[in-house]
Design an enzyme around this catalytic site. Structure first.
Site, mmCIF file in Angstrom:
data_model
loop_
_atom_site.group_PDB
_atom_site.id
_atom_site.type_symbol
_atom_site.label_atom_id
_atom_site.label_comp_id
_atom_site.label_asym_id
_atom_site.label_seq_id
_atom_site.Cartn_x
_atom_site.Cartn_y
_atom_site.Cartn_z
ATOM 1 C CB THR A 52 -10.258 4.567 -0.709
ATOM 2 O OG1 THR A 52 -9.731 4.945 0.564
ATOM 3 C CG2 THR A 52 -9.524 3.348 -1.219
ATOM 4 C CG HIS B 292 -1.944 -1.041 1.281
ATOM 5 N ND1 HIS B 292 -3.236 -0.874 0.835
ATOM 6 C CD2 HIS B 292 -1.867 -2.319 1.721
ATOM 7 C CE1 HIS B 292 -3.915 -1.999 1.016
ATOM 8 N NE2 HIS B 292 -3.102 -2.899 1.549
ATOM 9 C CE LYS C 140 -14.116 5.626 1.537
ATOM 10 N NZ LYS C 140 -13.193 5.723 2.683
ATOM 11 C CE LYS D 223 -6.759 13.671 0.475
ATOM 12 N NZ LYS D 223 -6.611 12.629 -0.518
ATOM 13 N NE ARG D 224 -3.770 9.970 10.166
ATOM 14 C CZ ARG D 224 -3.309 9.011 10.980
ATOM 15 N NH1 ARG D 224 -3.946 7.859 11.084
ATOM 16 N NH2 ARG D 224 -2.223 9.214 11.689
ATOM 17 C CE LYS E 104 -2.639 10.667 3.085
ATOM 18 N NZ LYS E 104 -3.291 9.770 2.105
HETATM 19 C C1 26Q Z 1 3.423 0.223 10.307
HETATM 20 C C2 26Q Z 1 4.358 -0.132 11.262
HETATM 21 C C3 26Q Z 1 4.267 0.378 12.556
HETATM 22 C C4 26Q Z 1 3.216 1.233 12.872
HETATM 23 C C5 26Q Z 1 2.305 1.591 11.915
HETATM 24 C C6 26Q Z 1 2.392 1.086 10.629
HETATM 25 C C7 26Q Z 1 1.407 1.479 9.599
HETATM 26 C C8 26Q Z 1 0.063 1.551 9.908
HETATM 27 C C9 26Q Z 1 -0.854 1.933 8.946
HETATM 28 C C10 26Q Z 1 1.807 1.774 8.308
HETATM 29 C C11 26Q Z 1 0.877 2.150 7.345
HETATM 30 C C12 26Q Z 1 -0.466 2.232 7.670
HETATM 31 C C13 26Q Z 1 -1.507 2.633 6.699
HETATM 32 C C14 26Q Z 1 -1.288 2.901 5.436
HETATM 33 C C15 26Q Z 1 -2.364 3.327 4.534
HETATM 34 O O1 26Q Z 1 -3.483 3.577 4.951
HETATM 35 N N1 26Q Z 1 -2.078 3.420 3.233
HETATM 36 C C16 26Q Z 1 -3.090 3.801 2.277
HETATM 37 O O2 26Q Z 1 -3.736 2.622 1.829
HETATM 38 C C17 26Q Z 1 -4.858 2.929 1.017
HETATM 39 C C18 26Q Z 1 -5.554 1.627 0.674
HETATM 40 O O3 26Q Z 1 -4.809 0.893 -0.236
HETATM 41 C C19 26Q Z 1 -4.425 3.681 -0.230
HETATM 42 O O4 26Q Z 1 -5.578 4.061 -0.933
HETATM 43 C C20 26Q Z 1 -3.621 4.921 0.150
HETATM 44 O O5 26Q Z 1 -3.086 5.520 -1.010
HETATM 45 C C21 26Q Z 1 -2.487 4.538 1.092
HETATM 46 O O6 26Q Z 1 -1.810 5.692 1.540
#
Ligand code: 26Q
Length: 836
Positions: free
Chosen positions: A682, A383, A686, A574-575, A580
């Protein structure tokens, strides 16, 4: 072989099986009468509330339990149907499931929404108010977690045997408040009032090992074996959540694990007289599932996070293998034909070595047989394109916490590097590049490489993303195994994001083209001709206006800012992340403000700009960007000259239930990441589905959105991914600023006492002016402003805009997770749909 004995209270009943008499229940009524009776019973009897009850919480709980009963019977029938068919299953392993609220979704999918509203009315209750009482299940950060939730909805609707496995965090994503213009985090104790949707299943408790050491020994047959000893163990207790399909009788399973201390905590040290210390030690064990890591890029090297990841992988795989053994004993010949594991990013990738460990150490399989099973069942979804976000764990930490897993990883790596060396003899640099272990002062395990080597499928989440993975981040692996790599463009479920979130638009659409789109989103194309119907456009606008009023009320309540629904609603939620580029959005707002100050407001289109999102608590720059948005909002909204021309608000605590109001009320959707950085997005889908027009870069799924809707219905701007790479070589933001009067004016205003009196925003200004700014904010400024002007002009032409809005909804069919799930199933899982 280790076999846990269950606590006494779960020993089998003496007769061996339960009677038909006990198991056979008459089906529950699906009419308003039956529901109302159950609601009254739960309220009065089970919850014991009476006429003195004042809160909407208990009526909500009573309704939730009555609905849950109806899910329960379908759940059981679905389980039986899968069981009887001997169905192959996919297990979606994810550290995050961002479910949001359940009640409304359950009612909609059961086809019970109409009856429920009417029944409640007779009881003097308002369904909308009860729906609003429910706390979001915020068990995820953002896109990746919400995607998992949308996937489960679509799989249940497609009647695919897919089980979600995740963690039941005691505290989900933090609640965000804005205090003195800055983000403050508060713990989200979402389970405080109980969770009527979950079913505890303590009889399926598993034991998870940490620490200790391994012992290699010869068994009775002289075979070398390994045991993992002196470990500190924690129990994993499952909680099951029902996932209903859309009006099809299917209810799938989401199983979430909670950590609990073992009984040893009660007994061991108690005898030594350390009773209180011993009880206190239980805490450490139960901490494992206490809190979601609120970072949506990897938080490197945190031991507790690795504990969580292993906890999920081990509990889920043990659960599956225990069930297998019950039916098949130690015969694993069909195992790979009956199971698939989809890894949601690298977070659950301990599953690769853990499945090896369980098969070899616990179930007596040989290495080669075990490895065949792993590599025929594991599939990995990536991702992210940011190299710095790829997960790595220090070998030292890994070895201390999971000694047996590290041994297995070394063995996997040795065999893998042999294969690479056979293919590219003498290419030492390649071996170092591809090794699962990154060498250096602090050697690290590369989790993405582990996932790739252990999987038969590796996919990205949008066409551009998958292509860039193959050419960039995973180039060496693509060269070795091109057939492993594939694309699966993300989607969202139209049940939640259109039918439930936007009932007025759903109704208008259904009146026009019927309601087949609810399970076949491509049907929306049939709306396109209505874009040329003036009467239809009028009704479309009326719905959008009503949704804008709803959004304006939310903004008023949570931000204290007045949004006029006649204005253009320009939204970015979004985050908060530098890539972004919320900063670029702010620069445009300041540009509009500068025009107002200079009296340059001919043909002005009034605009309300809404920005929302959470910053990771440790992400300094993201927090500063939030502060800047708040400062700009405060300044602009207080300026009488800006008046109705421009309003700005920062929406606090952006979450799933907020998006359900935000997306339907949005005119212009901001999708403005630096090209090549947003894997998919995503939120963009929406918004599109709800008739917003996108202003965006050629990034992630924006590219595919524009392909579907056509360039004339999309405001494109900015560098392409290839141009971004070239621009970075010789980037001169200060030259760009100096060479553009608008931009120079914006920076002067931003740097002035009006915004930056205290110097609070020096770091932000410095980032924009830095030749090393990786996100190239300045490079895209002029193009962004020009695109915004095109958007404003289009919006001023009411009929033209309405046409664009209708066409965006009409062309959103491709972005249903129903399509995404069909593709996963056709290319990766190969499950047969089964109707209960
Ligand atoms: C990893 C290790 C330690 C702590 C936290 C994490 C961690 C947690 C969540 C790393 C990444 C995430 C989330 C990532 C994320 O939401 N990515 C998004 O995924 C969406 C679904 O595929 C995409 O549409 C977005 O582009 C992407 O940024």
């Amino acid at each position: 072989m280790k076999r846990d004995s269950l606590p006494d209270r779960f020993r089998p009943i003496s007769s061996g099986s339960l009677s038909e008499e006990l198991l056979n229940l008459p089906p529950l009524g699906m009419d308003g009468e039956a529901l109302a009776l159950d609601v009254r019973r739960y309220f009065g009897h089970f919850l014991g509330r009476d006429k003195y009850c004042r809160s909407s919480h208990y009526p909500y709980q009573a309704l939730a339990m009555a609905v849950r009963d109806r899910l329960m019977e379908r759940w059981k029938r679905t389980r039986y149907a899968y069981e009887e068919a001997g169905a192959k299953h996919t297990y979606y392993l994810s550290l995050e499931f961002l479910i949001g609220r359940t009640l409304n979704n359950a009612l909609l999918n059961l086809g019970f929404d109409g009856a429920a509203a009417a029944a409640l009315q007779r009881l003097g209750l308002h369904l909308e108010e009860l729906i609003d009482t429910e706390h979001d299940a915020g068990l995820g950060n953002g896109g990746l977690g919400r995607l998992a939730a949308c996937f489960l909805d679509s799989c249940a609707t497609l009647q695919l045997p897919v089980v979600g496995y995740g963690i039941r965090y005691e505290y989900g994503m933090f609640r965000q408040r804005i205090e003195h213009g800055e983000q403050v985090e508060e713990p989200d104790h979402w389970l405080r009032d109980g969770n009527p949707w979950e079913l505890e299943r303590p009889e399926h408790t598993r034991r998870i090992q940490y620490g200790g050491r391994t012992e290699h020994y010869r068994n009775a047959h002289g075979v070398m074996c390994v045991r993992w000893i002196d470990s500190h163990d924690v129990l994993a207790v499952p909680y099951d959540l029902p996932i209903p399909g859309y009006r099809n009788g299917t209810v799938n399973l989401l199983r979430l694990w909670r950590a609990a201390a073992t009984d040893e905590f009660d007994l061991g040290e108690f005898n030594a007289g350390a009773y209180t210390e011993s009880v206190a030690a239980k805490n450490a064990a139960e901490n494992i599932t206490m809190v979601l890591y609120p970072n949506d890029a990897s938080e490197n090297g945190k031991e507790l996070r690795l504990r969580q990841q292993y906890f999920l992988a081990s509990a889920s795989l043990q659960d599956i293998l225990t069930r297998w053994e019950l039916h098949h004993g130690l015969d694993f010949r069909d195992f790979a034909d009956k199971h698939c594991f989809q890894l949601n990013d690298t977070h659950p990738s301990c599953a690769v070595p853990e499945l090896m460990r369980l098969l070899i150490d616990e179930y007596g399989q040989g290495w080669d047989a075990a490895w065949r099973m792993v590599t025929r069942t594991m599939a990995y979804t990536n991702h992210t394109l940011l190299p710095e976000a790829l997960e790595k764990w220090p070998v030292r930490l890994f070895g201390q916490l999971l000694p047996r897993l590290l041994e297995i990883i070394y063995e996997i790596n040795a065999r893998f590097l042999d294969e690479v060396a056979r293919r590219w003899p003498g290419d030492g640099a390649r071996l170092a590049r591809m090794s699962l272990i990154e060498e250096g002062p602090e050697p690290q395990v590369r989790m993405a490489y582990l996932a790739i080597v252990g999987s038969f499928s590796v996919n990205g989440v949008a066409a551009l993303h998958s292509q860039l993975l193959q050419q960039g981040l995973f180039r060496d692996f693509h060269e070795l195994w091109p057939a492993k790599f594939n694309n699966k463009t993300n989607g969202v479920t139209q049940r939640r994001w259109l039918a439930a979130a936007n009932p007025a638009l759903a109704e208008l659409i259904a009146e026009t083209i019927g309601d087949a789109w609810i399970t076949a989103l491509d049907e929306l194309r049939r709306l396109a001709p209505s874009a040329d119907d003036a009467g239809f456009r009028q009704r479309w606008r009326e719905v959008k206006q009503a949704n804008k009023r709803r959004l304006a009320a939310l903004v008023k309540r949570d931000c204290g800012v007045d949004f006029d629904t006649a204005a253009l609603f320009d939204v970015q939620v979004k985050r908060i992340h530098e890539y972004k580029r919320q900063l670029l959005n702010v620069l445009h707002v300041v540009h509009l403000y500068a025009r107002i100050i200079d009296g340059d407001t001919r043909d002005w289109m009034p605009r309300c700009v809404l920005i929302g999102g959470k910053a990771a608590p440790g992400y300094f720059m993201a927090k500063r960007i939030i502060a800047l948005v708040c400062k700009v909002a405060e300044t602009v909204n207080a300026d009488r000259d800006a008046g109705a021309l421009l309003k700005v608000a920062f929406l606090p605590d952006y979450r799933v239930s907020a998006m359900e109001i935000v997306a339907p009320g949005t005119d212009l959707s901001e999708q403005i990441s630096t090209a090549g950085k947003e894997a998919s997005g995503t939120g963009n889908m929406k918004f599109m589905m709800n008739g917003a027009v996108t202003i965006g870069t050629l990034d992630g799924a924006n590219i595919e959105i524009r392909e579907e809707v056509g360039d004339e219905n999309f405001f494109l701007f900015g560098l392409t991914a290839a141009e971004v790479d070239r621009t970075r070589q010789a980037y001169d933001p200060n030259g760009i600023i100096a060479g553009n009067r608008d931009f120079a004016r914006v920076m002067a205003l931003l740097e002035s006492a009006r915004f930056n009196a205290s110097g609070l925003f020096d770091p932000v200004i410095h980032a924009i002016r830095s030749p090393h700014d990786p996100w190239l904010v300045a490079a895209d400024f002029a193009a962004f402003v020009a695109a915004q002007e095109r958007a404003a002009a289009a919006y001023r032409d009411v009929e033209r805009w309405t046409r664009m809005s209708i066409l965006n909804t009409a062309c959103s069919g491709r972005f249903s997770t129903d399509r995404t799930m069909r593709e996963y199933n056709d290319d990766i899982w190969k499950l047969k749909p089964i109707s209960p």
